[in-house]
Design a protein around this motif. Structure first.
Motif, PDB file in Angstrom:
ATOM      1  N   PRO A 464       0.833  -1.195   0.000  1.00 29.27           N
ATOM      2  CA  PRO A 464       0.000   0.000   0.000  1.00 29.27           C
ATOM      3  C   PRO A 464       0.876   1.256   0.000  1.00 29.27           C
ATOM      4  N   ASP A 465       0.435   2.273  -0.679  1.00 25.91           N
ATOM      5  CA  ASP A 465       1.142   3.547  -0.637  1.00 25.91           C
ATOM      6  C   ASP A 465       1.143   4.065   0.795  1.00 25.91           C
ATOM      7  N   VAL A 466       2.247   4.685   1.212  1.00 27.67           N
ATOM      8  CA  VAL A 466       2.303   5.182   2.593  1.00 27.67           C
ATOM      9  C   VAL A 466       1.222   6.222   2.849  1.00 27.67           C
ATOM     10  N   ALA A 467       0.665   6.811   1.797  1.00 32.25           N
ATOM     11  CA  ALA A 467      -0.419   7.773   1.980  1.00 32.25           C
ATOM     12  C   ALA A 467      -1.619   7.133   2.662  1.00 32.25           C
ATOM     13  N   THR A 468      -1.769   5.813   2.536  1.00 29.49           N
ATOM     14  CA  THR A 468      -2.891   5.129   3.178  1.00 29.49           C
ATOM     15  C   THR A 468      -2.733   5.083   4.694  1.00 29.49           C
ATOM     16  N   LEU A 469      -1.536   5.410   5.189  1.00 30.13           N
ATOM     17  CA  LEU A 469      -1.334   5.476   6.630  1.00 30.13           C
ATOM     18  C   LEU A 469      -1.929   6.749   7.229  1.00 30.13           C
ATOM     19  N   VAL A 470      -2.138   7.755   6.384  1.00 32.68           N
ATOM     20  CA  VAL A 470      -2.675   9.033   6.867  1.00 32.68           C
ATOM     21  C   VAL A 470      -4.176   8.883   7.102  1.00 32.68           C
ATOM     22  N   PRO A 471      -4.644   9.188   8.301  1.00 30.74           N
ATOM     23  CA  PRO A 471      -6.074   9.001   8.588  1.00 30.74           C
ATOM     24  C   PRO A 471      -6.947   9.957   7.776  1.00 30.74           C
ATOM     25  N   ALA A 472      -8.177   9.552   7.590  1.00 26.63           N
ATOM     26  CA  ALA A 472      -9.195  10.415   7.015  1.00 26.63           C
ATOM     27  C   ALA A 472     -10.325  10.532   8.047  1.00 26.63           C
ATOM     28  N   PRO A 473     -10.779  11.745   8.364  1.00 24.18           N
ATOM     29  CA  PRO A 473     -10.303  13.012   7.823  1.00 24.18           C
ATOM     30  C   PRO A 473      -8.881  13.339   8.266  1.00 24.18           C
ATOM     31  N   LEU A 474      -8.279  14.275   7.588  1.00 28.77           N
ATOM     32  CA  LEU A 474      -6.901  14.660   7.855  1.00 28.77           C
ATOM     33  C   LEU A 474      -6.740  15.121   9.294  1.00 28.77           C
ATOM     34  N   PRO A 475      -5.702  14.678   9.992  1.00 28.69           N
ATOM     35  CA  PRO A 475      -5.462  15.148  11.357  1.00 28.69           C
ATOM     36  C   PRO A 475      -5.363  16.665  11.414  1.00 28.69           C
ATOM     37  N   SER A 476      -5.752  17.215  12.533  1.00 27.38           N
ATOM     38  CA  SER A 476      -5.822  18.675  12.650  1.00 27.38           C
ATOM     39  C   SER A 476      -4.462  19.329  12.815  1.00 27.38           C
ATOM     40  N   GLN A 497       9.830  12.544  21.345  1.00 30.76           N
ATOM     41  CA  GLN A 497      10.042  11.929  20.035  1.00 30.76           C
ATOM     42  C   GLN A 497       9.081  12.501  18.992  1.00 30.76           C
ATOM     43  N   ARG A 498       7.811  12.578  19.378  1.00 33.20           N
ATOM     44  CA  ARG A 498       6.820  13.118  18.451  1.00 33.20           C
ATOM     45  C   ARG A 498       7.160  14.552  18.046  1.00 33.20           C
ATOM     46  N   ASP A 499       7.538  15.373  19.032  1.00 35.74           N
ATOM     47  CA  ASP A 499       7.840  16.772  18.743  1.00 35.74           C
ATOM     48  C   ASP A 499       9.079  16.906  17.869  1.00 35.74           C
ATOM     49  N   ALA A 500      10.062  16.013  18.067  1.00 35.69           N
ATOM     50  CA  ALA A 500      11.264  16.060  17.240  1.00 35.69           C
ATOM     51  C   ALA A 500      10.942  15.786  15.780  1.00 35.69           C
ATOM     52  N   ILE A 501      10.040  14.843  15.528  1.00 38.71           N
ATOM     53  CA  ILE A 501       9.663  14.533  14.147  1.00 38.71           C
ATOM     54  C   ILE A 501       8.881  15.700  13.537  1.00 38.71           C
ATOM     55  N   CYS A 502       8.031  16.349  14.337  1.00 40.77           N
ATOM     56  CA  CYS A 502       7.338  17.538  13.828  1.00 40.77           C
ATOM     57  C   CYS A 502       8.343  18.601  13.418  1.00 40.77           C
ATOM     58  N   ARG A 503       9.352  18.798  14.229  1.00 40.10           N
ATOM     59  CA  ARG A 503      10.350  19.822  13.895  1.00 40.10           C
ATOM     60  C   ARG A 503      11.139  19.443  12.656  1.00 40.10           C
ATOM     61  N   PHE A 504      11.301  18.144  12.433  1.00 40.05           N
ATOM     62  CA  PHE A 504      12.011  17.703  11.226  1.00 40.05           C
ATOM     63  C   PHE A 504      11.317  18.198   9.958  1.00 40.05           C
ATOM     64  N   HIS A 507       7.817  22.235  11.482  1.00 40.22           N
ATOM     65  CA  HIS A 507       6.593  22.711  12.112  1.00 40.22           C
ATOM     66  C   HIS A 507       6.597  22.395  13.597  1.00 40.22           C
ATOM     67  N   ALA A 508       5.920  23.250  14.328  1.00 43.73           N
ATOM     68  CA  ALA A 508       5.674  22.976  15.739  1.00 43.73           C
ATOM     69  C   ALA A 508       4.575  21.930  15.858  1.00 43.73           C
ATOM     70  N   PRO A 509       4.571  21.168  16.942  1.00 47.34           N
ATOM     71  CA  PRO A 509       3.563  20.105  17.075  1.00 47.34           C
ATOM     72  C   PRO A 509       2.129  20.611  16.952  1.00 47.34           C
ATOM     73  N   GLY A 510       1.861  21.807  17.425  1.00 52.08           N
ATOM     74  CA  GLY A 510       0.501  22.311  17.397  1.00 52.08           C
ATOM     75  C   GLY A 510       0.105  23.035  16.133  1.00 52.08           C
ATOM     76  N   ASP A 511       1.022  23.141  15.161  1.00 51.62           N
ATOM     77  CA  ASP A 511       0.686  23.818  13.910  1.00 51.62           C
ATOM     78  C   ASP A 511      -0.440  23.093  13.192  1.00 51.62           C
ATOM     79  N   ALA A 512      -1.312  23.872  12.557  1.00 53.92           N
ATOM     80  CA  ALA A 512      -2.414  23.280  11.810  1.00 53.92           C
ATOM     81  C   ALA A 512      -1.897  22.562  10.569  1.00 53.92           C
TER      82      ALA A 512
END
Length: 540
Positions: A464-476, A497-504, A507-512
């Motif tokens: 499966p394309d990795v895009a199928t890992l993204v939930p629908a509706p799109l996370p906020s 860990q989660r915040d580090a990946i967001c920064r990669f 974006h900040a974790p809370g960014d829309a």
């Protein structure tokens, strides 16, 4: 480190639409989880460079913090008893019950495996007898059947529903070592796997040991095929004691010499390549090893004497402790509790060297339940688990008949340092974390994760394309996205860990999060790769 930081900056520079204010975040991702960065960076992708701090704990992999996800008893069982769980398998085991699933796995004939059965028909040469291989391939491509064996071995690890059997086969393959490919076993290694390892993997070790001692592959690899009463070769006699049974410290050099004499006559017919007992080569006279002895007076009875000797060794208390220790090291901890080893050794002896009862006792033990997070996947296991969690399926059979992706995967695991059956020495691949924290292997694995997530490698095995890992509706938000991706990959992240990946992804974790954002388009494979690079996924 400054070179690593500068290279990371170049590899993860923001796109024209990204905010330049996010640049400092790309430095912070390198310290998001602490730990020492790998030193070799010349050919590493951007996502892999980001992982240099995310994935390696201080002092190397043995000091990984236990991820919360491994405390789930079902997930813990499947991380150890399979080559990698999938969400579908987790759901299946929850519905069936962990103990019921385990009992079915210990009786693999009861587990339907129709897809794997169909895939195995791609290698009809694996049914050839030794003399057939010689007759059909001698003077031609003598590696053909060995390549078939390696491909089928990988296919079973990837796709078989009899996953516990496959991990046990891997264990015994690494215990009774017959290196493949090898010029000594080009005509017989596939039969060693079938008739020795697979046949007895969950049966009695005494039966496996006797079958190995009478198989051309083992007799050639450890030189017993050429051992005679006049010129006994001590190689097999020594490894039988040191590696296959009682272990170092439990025998003397005199035992080694007697062990070699007790095995004389077990040989190989030069014309057919089949096992042959040769009484003319048999040493005659009393043989005594450890607490066992036999008058050994008749050359024609030498094979029966060898059977008595091998059965004695298989049932020796030191062998029981050694096998119990190795199984506990494989499935529980790099330093297994002495209480568990003692219990497993007792089960082994009480069941006449049968392995299935030992494994059942192991997986149902409190020591196993308490061992979550105490094992790290080897490079080979990492590759298989990555393919399984991303949903790779068997490739269609090409017109050439060559299963190219499985052969490529065999080669790729070699670049990680652990090609299947590729350990050249008789002691087998190490199964402790400290052996696998080298920079070269680690970075090659990280690059493999990115190529796999981006569908840039093993492309014939569709997934499966990795895009199928993204939930629908799109996370906020970006934080919700990363958490959702981790959940799909059966990974539980810490906030850091989660915040580090967001920064990669700048974006900040809370960014829309908006549709069409880089994090859910061209940078999505990099996020998935970072998650696969993490110690959380690396935990067995």
């Amino acid at each position: 480190m400054r070179l690593l930081l500068r290279t990371f900056e170049r590899m993860t520079a923001p796109s024209p639409k990204s905010s330049s204010a996010a640049t400092p975040a790309r430095r912070r991702v390198l310290s998001g989880l602490g730990g020492g960065a790998a030193s070799a960076v010349a050919t590493v992708s951007g996502a892999s460079r980001a992982s240099a701090r995310i994935a390696v704990a201080p002092g190397g992999f043995p000091n990984i913090t236990v991820p919360a996800t491994t405390t789930d008893p079902v997930l813990h069982l499947l991380r150890r008893a399979t080559f990698g769980p999938s969400p579908a398998l987790v759901s299946e085991v929850r519905a069936q019950g962990a103990t019921a699933w385990l009992d079915a796995q210990l009786a693999p004939a009861t587990v339907a495996d129709t897809t794997m059965d169909a895939v195995l028909t791609r290698w009809p040469r694996l049914g050839w007898k030794t003399w057939e291989v010689r007759e059909r391939l001698e003077g031609g491509d003598t590696w053909t059947v060995m390549n078939d064996l390696l491909e089928s071995h990988l296919a079973r690890a990837l796709f078989s529903r009899r996953q516990l059997l496959e991990t046990v086969v891997d264990f015994w393959t690494n215990h009774l070592v017959v290196p493949v490919p090898s010029s000594e076993v080009w005509d017989s290694a596939h039969l060693f796997q079938r008739d020795v390892i697979r046949k007895y993997a969950l049966g009695k070790y005494s039966d496996m040991l006797n079958a190995a001692a009478r198989h051309p592959s083992m007799l050639k690899v450890l030189d017993n095929a050429d051992s005679t009463k006049k010129a006994p070769n001590e190689n097999y006699g020594r490894e039988l004691l040191e590696l296959h049974t009682v272990g170092v410290g439990n025998f003397t050099e005199a035992d080694v010499k007697m062990s070699a004499l007790a095995l004389t006559g077990l040989s190989v017919d030069s014309e057919s390549g089949l096992y042959s007992y040769k009484p003319q080569r048999r040493y005659v006279g009393t043989v005594k090893v450890l607490g066992w002895s036999d008058p050994n007076t008749v050359p024609e009875n030498g094979s029966a004497v060898a059977t008595l000797y091998l059965n004695y060794l298989a049932a020796h208390p030191a062998t029981a402790t050694r096998i119990a220790t190795k199984l506990a090291t494989r499935y529980v901890s790099d330093t297994p509790p002495a209480s568990l080893v003692t219990q497993l050794a007792q089960v082994y002896l009480a069941n006449g060297t049968a392995i299935a009862p030992v494994l059942r006792a192991l997986f149902l033990s409190p020591e196993f339940a308490a061992s979550a997070g105490q094992k790290v996947r080897t490079p080979y296991e990492d590759a298989i688990a990555s393919c399984r969690i991303l949903g790779l399926t068997p490739e269609p059979v090409p017109a050439s008949g060559v299963t190219s992706d499985l052969r490529s995967l065999s080669w790729l695991t070699g670049t990680f340092g652990q090609a299947p059956m590729g350990w050249p020495a008789p002691n087998g691949y190490p199964d402790v974390a400290a052996a696998w924290n080298g920079a070269s292997s680690t970075l090659n694995r990280w690059n493999f994760h990115l190529s796999l997530a981006g569908n840039w490698t093993l492309k014939a095995m569709t997934r499966p394309d990795v895009a199928t890992l993204v939930p629908a509706p799109l996370p906020s938000t970006y934080a919700v996205l990363v958490d959702a991706l981790a959940t799909k990959l059966l990974i539980s992240l810490t906030t850091a860990q989660r915040d580090a990946i967001c920064r990669f992804v700048d974006h900040a974790p809370g960014d829309a999060l908006t549709a069409g954002a880089a994090a859910v388009t061209w940078r999505l494979p990099s996020i998935v790769a970072l998650l696969l690079n993490s110690p959380n996924f690396l935990t067995r």
